[in-house]
Each structure stands twice: as structure tokens, then as C-alpha cells.
Design an enzyme around this catalytic site. Structure first.
Site, PDB file in Angstrom:
ATOM      1  N   GLU A  30     -16.850 102.367 -91.868  1.00 10.89           N
ATOM      2  CA  GLU A  30     -17.087 102.807 -92.873  1.00 10.89           C
ATOM      3  C   GLU A  30     -16.541 102.446 -94.214  1.00 10.89           C
ATOM      4  O   GLU A  30     -17.174 102.533 -95.143  1.00 10.89           O
ATOM      5  CB  GLU A  30     -17.659 104.330 -92.734  1.00 10.89           C
ATOM      6  CG  GLU A  30     -18.953 104.765 -92.174  1.00 10.89           C
ATOM      7  CD  GLU A  30     -19.082 106.182 -92.213  1.00 10.89           C
ATOM      8  OE1 GLU A  30     -20.245 106.590 -91.809  1.00 10.89           O
ATOM      9  OE2 GLU A  30     -18.332 106.993 -92.772  1.00 10.89           O
ATOM     10  N   HIS A  47     -14.210  93.789 -66.719  1.00 10.91           N
ATOM     11  CA  HIS A  47     -14.886  93.417 -65.668  1.00 10.91           C
ATOM     12  C   HIS A  47     -16.478  93.413 -66.357  1.00 10.91           C
ATOM     13  O   HIS A  47     -17.676  93.221 -65.688  1.00 10.91           O
ATOM     14  CB  HIS A  47     -14.957  94.268 -64.585  1.00 10.91           C
ATOM     15  CG  HIS A  47     -13.564  94.368 -63.798  1.00 10.91           C
ATOM     16  ND1 HIS A  47     -13.349  93.544 -62.580  1.00 10.91           N
ATOM     17  CD2 HIS A  47     -12.516  94.970 -64.165  1.00 10.91           C
ATOM     18  CE1 HIS A  47     -12.192  93.689 -62.343  1.00 10.91           C
ATOM     19  NE2 HIS A  47     -11.693  94.389 -63.175  1.00 10.91           N
ATOM     20  N   LYS A  61     -31.207 106.972 -93.617  1.00 10.38           N
ATOM     21  CA  LYS A  61     -31.806 108.365 -94.039  1.00 10.38           C
ATOM     22  C   LYS A  61     -32.993 108.483 -94.841  1.00 10.38           C
ATOM     23  O   LYS A  61     -33.791 109.110 -94.658  1.00 10.38           O
ATOM     24  CB  LYS A  61     -30.362 109.290 -94.617  1.00 10.38           C
ATOM     25  CG  LYS A  61     -29.380 109.473 -93.695  1.00 10.38           C
ATOM     26  CD  LYS A  61     -28.402 110.277 -94.432  1.00 10.38           C
ATOM     27  CE  LYS A  61     -27.020 110.463 -93.640  1.00 10.38           C
ATOM     28  NZ  LYS A  61     -26.032 111.273 -94.299  1.00 10.38           N
TER      29      LYS A  61
END
Length: 478
Positions: free
Chosen positions: A329, A350, A464
């Protein structure tokens, strides 16, 4: 070469401490020598080893960026850079408990005595820091067997998953519980939905007056829906300072209340942060903050656009998630930014190991190391030796872990992946506080070197707005 380095670099910014041998190591050539002029060299508790980046960078590269790093650090410390209204986190560390901390400790004691479960409601920086520290210090399975006196701690309001919500409801069945609601505004969708539901659950279970004693709000000091709600309902409140952004808030009540409920010594944690505040203000390449911030930006400029933040501790995974938000951010703006990825070794060797070793060469790696714990596990023998492990009989697990780390570094560097190592020493609350502040400082300096404002997040608002329009929220019709 050792002699030349000793005469030219001794006591300068080009050496770092080796705590085991009580010597210094040239940060550029990894050559050890005894430093006679730097009496304060061992004050650093976190050391940054950049000796495994020199296949990609040169000493000249580092020297060329020195002024940029100095200017970035000065802009942060002096408050002259973009976003300077959100620099309150720089002065959060304290040596003595403040009145706010004493109230936090008293509330934590009350919660521990009355609750089987403590639910932390928040998203992003409102929960990642506390969860990171709890799991790093107490393990990913710390909730097993917990109850009154040492409650289980769960996190809500960080997703919109019905399955996750149903699971939490099952976990709360027949349990005494309390909640902390963490939000500056009180209107963020995910925690606001969880707050409604949990509040109603508490009121049905304990009545309005009883629920009031089990709800704690951590919010803006003056404004916002949660501040108003807490005042009207009579909930105990704690403050997120208005000049501290969410992802930099772990050393406020946002992080301290959940940590205190978990039984972690928050004063020790704050003292570790105070250690970092004092130690890492040095304005030279002696400062590991400068080394990390400079090298990651130089690697980015050379085409390394992804950073993998790793540890060999399973309990570090959520700390990696906290780091991921902090840097993601703060730096991902204006078409710029290093993409942050976190991984747990050896498990992810792995899965991601193949990509790291032989995929596109656009990545570098930062490995975080801690000292082995005092309690050891020794590998036993087996007379049949069908698994072929008898060659390890009598060896400790941390011995194997250390060789896996060394083998991984060698393989990745040989494969074209530069590796930065952060050696943190002993793992304890003080160390975690130091690491929080150290990385926040690194982030601020690094973002200013990159040329972006570390303290805003305009891109977060895009999803949003789209979601609110689709949901039909008033004011978002277009």
C-alpha cells in the site's frame, strides 16, 4: 584483499557486525576482520547482510544512490515529504507505560478474566499487526486449549465469506466472549457488517448492559461513526491517533490491546520499538535501514520487480502478510512499486521453489532469520534406516534448518536471485517491537527513494466505489 579492506574500510559505513565472532564483516565482500575504531558496532540487534546481491549490483551502484537515501531519510525524519501529516508513528515508542497503555493493560486483564474468546474486528492494518505478533511469538496453534484466564483470539471483519462467518459463529457457541472493534471511520464494509452481528449476539446473550462491558472500540479520537456509536452506547474506547495511518498503527491500541489479551508484555514490545527508534536514526550506510532501502530500490531499477519476503518459521506467515500490506500500500502508486510476496520456507520451497529457482529472473528475496530456541529437538536413530536418515542421528533440528537456509541461499543466488538476509537474533516481544519499527522506517525511506507518497492509498478506494454502486449504496448510483 582482506588486508586492503581492513585498511580502507575499517570503522566506516562499509562494515557490519558478526555477533557470533564479535568481529565486523565487510558488507560488500563478506570478508571478516576485527574492527578497532567502531566501538558502537554491536548496538544493532537487526543486521542486514547484502553480500549476496553483488552478482546484480556493484559498490559503485550503492555509492551512487547514497544522496537519494540520505534525502529520503531526512524527508521522513524532518517531516518535509509527501504525506507528512501521517508521521505520528515515528514517535509512538515509549520506555514507560503511558496512561493509555495502563488502560489497555487494565482492559486486557478484564477481558482475560471474563472471556473464553476475544474477537478482534478489523481489516488490513487494523488486525494484521496484532495477529502477526501473536502467531510469531506464540505459534499458529496458540488457541488450542485456551479459555478464561488466557482466551482464544479470533479475527473477524476481514472478509465477506459466509463460510468464514459461519465457522466463527460455531466457535463462539456456548462461549463467553468480548470484542474489540477497530476502525477509524466505523463505516468500512467488512468490519461494519461483523460489528453489527457480533454486537447483536452479545446483547442477546448478556443484555444491553452486560454487552456494554464486553465491547471495546479503537477509533479516531474525535470523529467518525464508530466514535459516535461508542459514545452513545457507553463502550470503553481507545485512540488511533489522527496522524497515524492504519498500516502504521500496530504500536497503538490497535495492536497493543489484542497483544495484551494474548498475554504478551506490551511494555517490552514498546521498549524494542524504542530501541529501534534510537538505533536506526543513523544517517549513513552503517544503518541497516539504509542498506535495505537502498538495495531493494537498486534491484528494482535493475528489473527486479518482485520481492519475496521469507522466513523458515511457520509462525512468521502472518508477519509476512503485515509486511506485504505495509510495503504494497505504501509503494504501489503512479505505475511504480516492487510487488511484495511472502512465503514460508521450507514448505513453500516445495511449491514456489521451482519458480524462484528457474522462472523469470525478475525477483529478489529477503530472508528473515532468528536465533534457534533454547529448547532443542535431537533427531533419533532407526536400526532399519529405511528412510536413510541415520546420517542425521544426534543432530538437532535447528542444525538441519540452518543447513537448509544456507543451501537455499546458495541455490537461489546461483540461479540469479539476489538474497538479502535480516538477522534478528533472539525472538521475544522486545525483538518483535524492534522489527515492527525497523520495517516501518525502511518502508518510509524506501518509498521516498521511489518517489511516491508512502502514506496514502488512493487505489484501495476503486474497488469500494464499484462495489457500492453494484450494491446500490446511496450516493454511488453513477
Amino acid at each position: 584483499m582482506k588486508k586492503a579492506i581492513e585498511s580502507e574500510r575499517q570503522g566506516t559505513e562499509f562494515c557490519r557486525p558478526d555477533f557470533n565472532k564479535r568481529t565486523c564483516v565487510c558488507a560488500f565482500f563478506a570478508v571478516p576482520y576485527t574492527c578497532t575504531t567502531r566501538k558502537d558496532v554491536f548496538r544493532y540487534m537487526i543486521t542486514v547482510d547484502i553480500s549476496n546481491v553483488w552478482g546484480q549490483l556493484t559498490l559503485a551502484d550503492l555509492l551512487a544512490i547514497e544522496k537519494e537515501v540520505a534525502d529520503a531519510h531526512a524527508a521522513l525524519a524532518d517531516g518535509t515529504g509527501e504525506g507528512n501529516e501521517y508521521l505520528g508513528w515515528l514517535n509512538l515508542p515509549v520506555r514507560e507505560a503511558t496512561d493509555e497503555m495502563k488502560r489497555i493493560q487494565a482492559a486486557a486483564k478484564k477481558i482475560r478474566e471474563s472471556s473464553d474468546v476475544f474477537v478482534v474486528v478489523g481489516i488490513g492494518g487494523s488486525y494484521l499487526g496484532s495477529r502477526a505478533a501473536i502467531e510469531l511469538l506464540q505459534g499458529t496453534n496458540r488457541n488450542i486449549g485456551k479459555g478464561k484466564g488466557d482466551p482464544q483470539i479470533f479475527f473477524a471483519g476481514n472478509s465477506l465469506s459466509t463460510r468464514h462467518w459461519n465457522e466463527l459463529c460455531r466457535l463462539l457457541e456456548d462461549k463467553d466472549f468480548s470484542i474489540a472493534i477497530i476502525s477509524k471511520s466505523g463505516t468500512t464494509t467488512e468490519p461494519a457488517i461483523a460489528t453489527r452481528a457480533l454486537r447483536w449476539m452479545l446483547e442477546r446473550k448478556y443484555g444491553t448492559d452486560g454487552a456494554r462491558e464486553r465491547i471495546f472500540a479503537i477509533t479516531d479520537p474525535c470523529k467518525g461513526a464508530l466514535r459516535q456509536m461508542a459514545a452513545e452506547e457507553g463502550w470503553e474506547t481507545f485512540v488511533i491517533p489522527s496522524n497515524v495511518g492504519g498500516r502504521f498503527s500496530v504500536l497503538t491500541a490497535v495492536g497493543l490491546l489484542p497483544l495484551a489479551v494474548a498475554g504478551i508484555d506490551i511494555l517490552e514490545l514498546m521498549n524494542g520499538a524504542a530501541d529501534a527508534k534510537e538505533s536506526y536514526d543513523l544517517r549513513s550506510f552503517e544503518n541497516p535501514v539504509w542498506q535495505y532501502a537502498a538495495v531493494r530500490n537498486l534491484l528494482y531499477r535493475s528489473g527486479k520487480a518482485t520481492e519475496i519476503f521469507t522466513s523458515f518459521e511457520p509462525g512468521f506467515r502472518m508477519f509476512g502478510a503485515w509486511w506485504q500490506q505495509l510495503f504494497g500500500e505504501s509503494e504501489g502508486k503512479d505505475g511504480k512499486g516492487i510487488f511484495p510476496v511472502t512465503a514460508e520456507f521450507t514448505a513453500d520451497l516445495h511449491s514456489l521453489g521451482q519458480m524462484i529457482q528457474a522462472g523469470e529472473r525478475n525477483i529478489f528475496e529477503t530472508m528473515v532469520r532468528f536465533d534457534a530456541p533454547e529448547q532443542k529437538y535431537t533427531i533419533g536413530g532407526d536400526w532399519k534406516n529405511l528412510d536413510g536418515l541415520n546420517y542425521l542421528e544426534g543432530k538437532t533440528l535447528d542444525f538441519v534448518d540452518e543447513k537448509a537456509y544456507l543451501g537455499t541461499v546458495t541455490a537461489h543466488v546461483d540461479g540469479g536471485v539476489p538474497v538479502i538476509t535480516m538477522d534478528c537474533g533472539e525472538l521475544n516481544p522486545r525483538k518483535v517491537g524492534e522489527l515492527f519499527y525497523f520495517l516501518e522506517l525502511c518502508c518510509g525511506v524506501s518509498a521516498y527513494i521511489l518517489g511516491v507518497n508512502p502514506f496514502n492509498q488512493p487505489g484501495v478506494e476503486m474497488y469500494k466505489r464499484n462495489m457500492f454502486q453494484l450494491l446500490g449504496k446511496p450516493g454511488y448510483e453513477k
